[in-house]
Design a protein around this motif. Structure first.
Motif, PDB file in Angstrom:
ATOM      1  N   SER A   1       0.282   5.311   0.280  1.00  0.00           N
ATOM      2  CA  SER A   1      -0.780   6.288   0.508  1.00  0.00           C
ATOM      3  C   SER A   1      -0.200   7.628   0.922  1.00  0.00           C
ATOM      4  O   SER A   1       0.733   7.684   1.714  1.00  0.00           O
ATOM      5  CB  SER A   1      -1.711   5.743   1.603  1.00  0.00           C
TER       6      SER A   1
ATOM      7  N   SER B   1       3.871  -1.218   3.593  1.00  0.00           N
ATOM      8  CA  SER B   1       2.876  -0.163   3.755  1.00  0.00           C
ATOM      9  C   SER B   1       3.594   1.167   3.896  1.00  0.00           C
ATOM     10  O   SER B   1       4.406   1.357   4.805  1.00  0.00           O
ATOM     11  CB  SER B   1       2.029  -0.439   4.996  1.00  0.00           C
TER      12      SER B   1
ATOM     13  N   THR C   1       0.844  -1.196   0.000  1.00  0.00           N
ATOM     14  CA  THR C   1       0.000   0.000   0.000  1.00  0.00           C
ATOM     15  C   THR C   1       0.874   1.239   0.000  1.00  0.00           C
ATOM     16  O   THR C   1       1.821   1.337   0.772  1.00  0.00           O
ATOM     17  CB  THR C   1      -0.893   0.060   1.266  1.00  0.00           C
TER      18      THR C   1
ATOM     19  N   THR D   1       6.870  -1.266   7.202  1.00  0.00           N
ATOM     20  CA  THR D   1       5.956  -0.127   7.259  1.00  0.00           C
ATOM     21  C   THR D   1       6.767   1.158   7.274  1.00  0.00           C
ATOM     22  O   THR D   1       7.725   1.293   8.030  1.00  0.00           O
ATOM     23  CB  THR D   1       5.106  -0.163   8.548  1.00  0.00           C
TER      24      THR D   1
END
Lengths: 378, 309
Positions: B258, B273, B256, B298
């Motif tokens: 974002s 992420s 992901t 992350t």
């Protein structure tokens, strides 16, 4: 030995009359951003060929615009480079003096001056009606290694199961790869055969001899007379190509070949070959914009498109607009095609600058796609 | 033509300030025997017909014309602010004033009459105390000497992309049904280098909404409210949202991305992420060129890799 290229840009125009009404086969748009000639030129350029003559017959304005100086294929050169060879109409050695030539052999005869003036020892002939990424350097290497006079590149196909255009030439060869005969395809032929791709390597001297001989004897046909009659005491070899090869022999062929690009393996064999990229004219376009309602699946999308509707199993060329509520399926939309809202397209090929108004519903079939000519408004 | 700094006969150094950069390249300007010199910044996004500004410069008999933009009063302290009379003549100039006296901000776009430019650059170069900067030194010097300085009013979209935030915003301004800034204006083409990449392939499981995708991309995951440069790959299950992803980057399976700006040739591992939600207080995450984010890692909102702050 060095090689020069000779490309026939519209020898097969009659196969797709719909799309060659105003353009040569060579300038037929393909795969979202290419034209058929890009594959031919890239094959040659990737083999180190730096001199190419493109034989044209008619309707070659868009081809000239596409080629330009040849810069995009690295053919804008002081020595060699690319040259468009428009037809001689009144040259004394044109057997049909006063009229345009009609056969491959006659076209070749019209290029004898170009061939004679080439410093290169080999001439590579190619048509523009196929999609393939061929290792021409290897073909040339085999040609030299085996001391051939002529090497003809073929693609093996099962006549019963392959879509044919009807103008194929079958090449017969013995176990040593020496060509023994040629035959034009007729419906009674069957089984697995080697079909000529019309890509050939000639020793320049041999080619000129063959052409002079053809003039002396009044030959008019390349595969039926010129070639077979010069085979005695000469060494004709076959080169079997086994990569992806699509002949664009009809509108249905054109449709299928484009759709094949949706398969990643096919794309890989054409566009991801190490050291052998496919070059094309580079244009300035903004990137493609996907709107809020855009739904795109399994499609190839070029630059400059604006997509607000749904697109599935389709190929969109540069600058295509798909408005809200429109569903495009199994279709090929050429440059700057615009749809209104709530349009439905299935198995449609729309040429450049077509406008399809709100609510229009069009459906063809994969073997008989619905073709919309350039600039038409529905 | 790119003009890198070089060892000149009299002074040899990196460019000290904006004016010094021009001073060190006077030879280039002389080579073209120009009457006027247009000086621009390379980090602004806008569309402007410079010919109109030059026409204005000539009409006014100006020695220097500065393009100005109206900015909100609250923001005026960030800019070089011009005070202008009714004829457009500049009578006062303040760099980042605490109490701005007008809302006309300098866009860093100048047209000079060459002779005057050369004279002031030479004088400025001789001044060892000078920062050799247009805004700080040249413009105030010309103003003090009573030269003809005029402001050319610009109306339209203009963005200085000197911060991560404004770079992200400028990219986002390209999206939407009525984008703030349109790249597809036929009457004002934006030219750039293009490569012969294949058209973008959008897979069966792809889902793209309100985004810009460039040539050579391969999308098999979800892309929302994002700008993707050439040759970006988004693998199945991956999600890219509210982000700017530069060329050649690969977003791995199920990863992901974002509210981030990802530089070129980055590898984002499977299941990784990166970044937080759009507009979150920790800000935009940034991954530098060529970096690799390992599978499953992350990267927090507002983080920068590598951290050069």
């Amino acid at each position: 030995m060095t090689a020069a290229g000779l490309v026939f840009s519209n020898i097969h125009d009659a196969n797709i009359p719909e799309m060659t009404a105003q353009r040569t086969m060579a300038s037929l748009p393909f795969g979202g951003r290419y034209r058929l000639v890009d594959f031919t030129l890239s094959n040659m350029v990737n083999a180190g060929i730096t001199k190419v003559g493109i034989v044209t017959h008619n309707n070659y304005r868009s081809l000239m615009d596409h080629i330009g100086t040849g810069k995009d294929w690295d053919l804008a050169r002081r020595s060699g480079g690319i040259m468009i060879l428009p037809p001689f109409i009144t040259a004394f050695n044109n057997p049909r003096a006063g009229k345009l030539y009609t056969t491959r052999l006659e076209a070749l005869m019209g290029t004898m001056e170009f061939i004679t003036r080439c410093k290169e020892e080999l001439i590579v002939l190619s048509d523009c009606d196929m999609v393939c990424n061929l290792n021409l350097a290897d073909v040339i290497e085999q040609h030299e290694k085996n001391a051939a006079d002529v090497t003809i590149v073929t693609k093996s196909a099962d006549l019963g199961r392959t879509m044919l255009s009807g103008s194929e030439t079958i090449v017969y060869a013995d176990d040593d790869g020496v060509i023994t005969d040629f035959a034009e395809y007729t419906q009674v032929m069957s089984g697995r055969q080697d079909i000529s791709t019309n890509i050939m390597v000639f020793n320049k001297a041999f080619l000129l001899n063959m052409l002079h001989n053809s003039i002396s004897h009044g030959y008019t046909d390349f595969y039926r007379q010129a070639l077979p009659y010069s085979m005695f005491n000469a060494r004709f070899l076959i080169y079997r190509f086994d990569g992806y090869y699509a002949e664009i022999g009809s509108l249905a062929h054109y449709f299928a070949a484009n759709m094949n690009l949706l398969d990643s393996k096919c794309r890989g064999e054409l566009f991801a070959v190490k050291d052998r990229p496919v070059y094309t004219k580079v244009r300035n376009s903004a990137p493609t914009k996907y709107g809020h309602g855009a739904r795109v699946k399994n499609s190839l999308i070029a630059d400059g498109c604006v997509i607000e509707g749904s697109v599935e199993n389709s190929i969109l060329f540069r600058g295509v607009r798909v408005r809200k509520g429109t569903k495009v399926k199994n279709s090929i939309l050429l440059q700057d095609t615009t749809t209104g809202e709530n349009v439905s397209l299935n198995c449609v090929i729309s040429d450049k600058n077509v406008i399809i108004r709100d609510g229009v519903n069009l459906s063809g079939h994969e073997t008989m796609p619905f073709y919309i000519a350039k600039g038409k408004m529905l | 033509k790119i003009l890198p700094p070089y060892q000149g006969t009299h002074s040899a150094d990196w460019y000290k300030g904006t004016a010094n950069a021009i001073y060190q390249n006077m030879q280039f300007i002389e080579q073209y025997d120009a009457d006027y010199v247009l000086i621009l910044s390379g980090d602004h996004i806008y569309k402007m017909d410079y010919a109109k500004m030059l026409k204005y410069h000539k009409q006014k008999g100006a020695d220097c014309t500065i393009a100005v933009l109206d900015v909100p009063l609250e923001e005026a302290s960030r800019f070089g602010i011009m005070s202008i009379d009714d004829e457009g003549r500049i009578f006062k100039f303040e760099e980042k004033p605490k109490k701005p006296e007008s809302t006309k901000a300098s866009m860093g776009i100048y047209i000079f009459t060459k002779e005057k430019l050369a004279r002031y650059l030479n004088a400025d170069a001789a001044d060892t105390a000078s920062a050799n900067d247009f805004g700080k030194n040249i413009i105030p010097a010309m103003l003090a000497a009573g030269e003809n300085m005029f402001a050319y009013r610009f109306d339209g979209y203009w963005k200085d992309v000197g911060t991560i935030g404004s770079l992200w915003e400028a990219n986002m301004d390209l999206l939407g049904d009525e984008p703030e800034f349109s790249l597809s204006d036929e009457k004002w083409r934006i030219y750039t280098r293009h490569s012969a990449l294949a058209p973008q392939y959008i897979g069966d499981d792809a889902r793209i909404e309100n985004s810009i995708v460039s040539e050579g991309c391969e999308i098999h995951g979800r892309v929302e409210n994002s700008v993707l440069f050439a040759g970006v790959k988004v693998l199945p299950g991956a999600v890219v949202r509210d982000s700017v992803v530069m060329s050649g980057t690969v977003v791995g399976r199920g990863a992901t991305v974002s509210y981030s700006v990802i530089d070129t040739e980055v590898e984002i591992g499977a299941g990784a992420s990166v970044g937080g939600s759009r507009g979150c207080k920790d800000g935009i995450s940034v991954i530098g060129a060529g970096e690799k984010v390992e599978d499953g890692t992350t990267v927090a909102a507002g983080a920068m890799i590598p951290d050069v702050r």
